[in-house]
Design a protein around this motif. Structure first.
Motif, short mmCIF file in Angstrom:
data_model
loop_
_atom_site.label_atom_id
_atom_site.label_comp_id
_atom_site.label_asym_id
_atom_site.label_seq_id
_atom_site.Cartn_x
_atom_site.Cartn_y
_atom_site.Cartn_z
N PRO A 13 8.12 -6.65 -2.32
CA PRO A 13 7.73 -6.78 -3.73
C PRO A 13 7.29 -5.43 -4.29
CG PRO A 13 6.04 -7.72 -2.32
CD PRO A 13 7.20 -7.33 -1.44
N THR A 14 7.52 -5.24 -5.59
CA THR A 14 7.06 -4.00 -6.22
C THR A 14 5.54 -4.02 -6.25
OG1 THR A 14 7.24 -4.98 -8.39
CG2 THR A 14 9.13 -3.70 -7.63
N ARG A 15 4.95 -2.85 -6.17
CA ARG A 15 3.49 -2.76 -6.10
C ARG A 15 2.86 -2.70 -7.48
NH1 ARG A 15 2.15 2.02 -2.99
NH2 ARG A 15 0.04 1.40 -3.42
N ARG A 16 3.63 -2.25 -8.48
CA ARG A 16 3.09 -2.13 -9.82
C ARG A 16 4.00 -2.88 -10.79
NH1 ARG A 16 2.96 3.27 -7.84
NH2 ARG A 16 0.88 3.78 -7.14
N GLN A 17 3.39 -3.53 -11.74
CA GLN A 17 4.12 -4.29 -12.74
C GLN A 17 5.15 -3.39 -13.42
OE1 GLN A 17 2.83 -7.52 -13.44
NE2 GLN A 17 4.44 -8.07 -14.86
N GLY A 18 6.39 -3.80 -13.40
CA GLY A 18 7.44 -3.08 -14.11
C GLY A 18 7.97 -1.84 -13.42
N GLU A 19 7.45 -1.50 -12.28
CA GLU A 19 7.89 -0.28 -11.59
C GLU A 19 8.66 -0.67 -10.33
OE1 GLU A 19 6.05 3.96 -10.12
OE2 GLU A 19 4.80 2.18 -9.95
N GLN A 39 -1.73 2.97 13.19
CA GLN A 39 -3.12 2.51 13.28
C GLN A 39 -3.75 2.39 11.90
OE1 GLN A 39 -4.81 1.57 16.20
NE2 GLN A 39 -6.18 0.74 14.66
N ALA A 40 -3.53 3.40 11.05
CA ALA A 40 -4.10 3.37 9.70
C ALA A 40 -3.52 2.21 8.90
CB ALA A 40 -3.84 4.70 8.98
N SER A 49 5.23 2.04 5.72
CA SER A 49 5.82 2.65 4.53
C SER A 49 4.80 2.71 3.39
CB SER A 49 7.05 1.86 4.09
OG SER A 49 7.63 2.43 2.95
N GLU A 50 4.06 1.64 3.18
CA GLU A 50 3.03 1.61 2.14
C GLU A 50 1.90 2.60 2.46
OE1 GLU A 50 3.18 -2.96 0.47
OE2 GLU A 50 2.30 -2.60 2.45
N GLU A 51 1.58 2.72 3.74
CA GLU A 51 0.53 3.66 4.15
C GLU A 51 0.94 5.09 3.86
OE1 GLU A 51 -3.22 4.71 5.44
OE2 GLU A 51 -2.47 2.67 5.16
N ILE A 52 2.20 5.41 4.16
CA ILE A 52 2.71 6.76 3.87
C ILE A 52 2.65 7.02 2.37
CG2 ILE A 52 4.79 8.20 3.87
CD1 ILE A 52 5.53 6.80 6.56
N GLU A 53 3.11 6.06 1.58
CA GLU A 53 3.10 6.22 0.12
C GLU A 53 1.67 6.37 -0.39
OE1 GLU A 53 4.74 4.06 -3.92
OE2 GLU A 53 5.00 3.05 -2.00
N TYR A 54 0.75 5.55 0.12
CA TYR A 54 -0.65 5.61 -0.28
C TYR A 54 -1.23 6.99 0.00
CZ TYR A 54 -5.69 5.04 0.26
OH TYR A 54 -7.05 5.22 0.19
N ARG A 55 -0.98 7.50 1.20
CA ARG A 55 -1.54 8.79 1.58
C ARG A 55 -0.93 9.95 0.79
NH1 ARG A 55 -4.80 9.02 6.14
NH2 ARG A 55 -5.33 6.94 6.84
N LEU A 56 0.34 9.86 0.50
CA LEU A 56 0.98 10.89 -0.31
C LEU A 56 0.42 10.88 -1.74
CD1 LEU A 56 4.70 10.71 0.83
CD2 LEU A 56 3.14 12.65 1.10
N GLU A 57 0.31 9.70 -2.32
CA GLU A 57 -0.26 9.60 -3.67
C GLU A 57 -1.68 10.14 -3.71
OE1 GLU A 57 0.20 5.47 -4.69
OE2 GLU A 57 2.16 5.81 -5.59
#
Length: 166
Positions: A13-19, A39-40, A49-57
């Motif tokens: 699922p997309t994480r943000r409405q409309g994105e 682990q994180a 994948s979400e963890e990588i995106e979170y850390r990059l953001e």
């Protein structure tokens, strides 16, 4: 009128409405970093994948907040100085096993850590003009006097607040 149930699209699922998440990136990581990511992700309840995106953001956000990295670099130097001096003071006073959460509560360790931060700032002072650096150092007693007044004021007010609660 009967509402029709919306059919959810397949996949993540997309994480943000409309994105939409539309870019795929493939890259390699070392085993140790992969282990840290797994682990994180597990600790946070996110996918890798979400963890990588979170850390990059978060990293890009920090860069923006710290003026493109210059201030972040100084903040990191100060944090390293604080940690190193506090831990060293704990070890020198017979507590090499203390974690940061423990030594930070010790007044001697905290004082050593705070002085290390001040030392780091003075060593990074721009320019080569000794008289200018000495002017900064000469201003420290005035700053300390001001800090003492502020601390005393906060201490007295905290004590009054505590007495009023009892």
């Amino acid at each position: 009128m009967v509402k029709k149930k919306q059919i959810q699209p397949g996949g993540r699922p997309t994480r943000r409405q409309g994105e939409r998440l539309s870019k795929n990136r493939t890259f390699r990581v070392r085993d140790q970093l992969d282990g840290q990511l797994v682990q994180a992700a597990s600790n946070s309840g996110r996918s890798v994948s979400e963890e990588i995106e979170y850390r990059l953001e978060r990293s890009f956000g920090e860069d923006a907040a710290y003026a493109g990295g210059v201030i972040k670099d100084m903040a990191m130097r100060m944090a390293v100085a604080f940690q190193t001096a506090g831990k060293a003071n704990a070890a020198a006073n017979g507590h090499p096993e203390w974690t940061s959460a423990e030594w930070i509560l010790d007044t001697g360790c905290y004082r050593a850590a705070a002085f290390a931060v001040l030392d780091t700032l003075l060593r990074a002072y721009p320019g080569n003009d000794l008289s200018e650096i000495l002017m900064v150092v000469d201003g420290i007693p005035l700053m300390v006097h001001s800090l003492k007044s502020d601390v005393a004021f906060r201490f007295v007010n905290a004590k009054r607040t505590q007495e009023e609660k009892t």
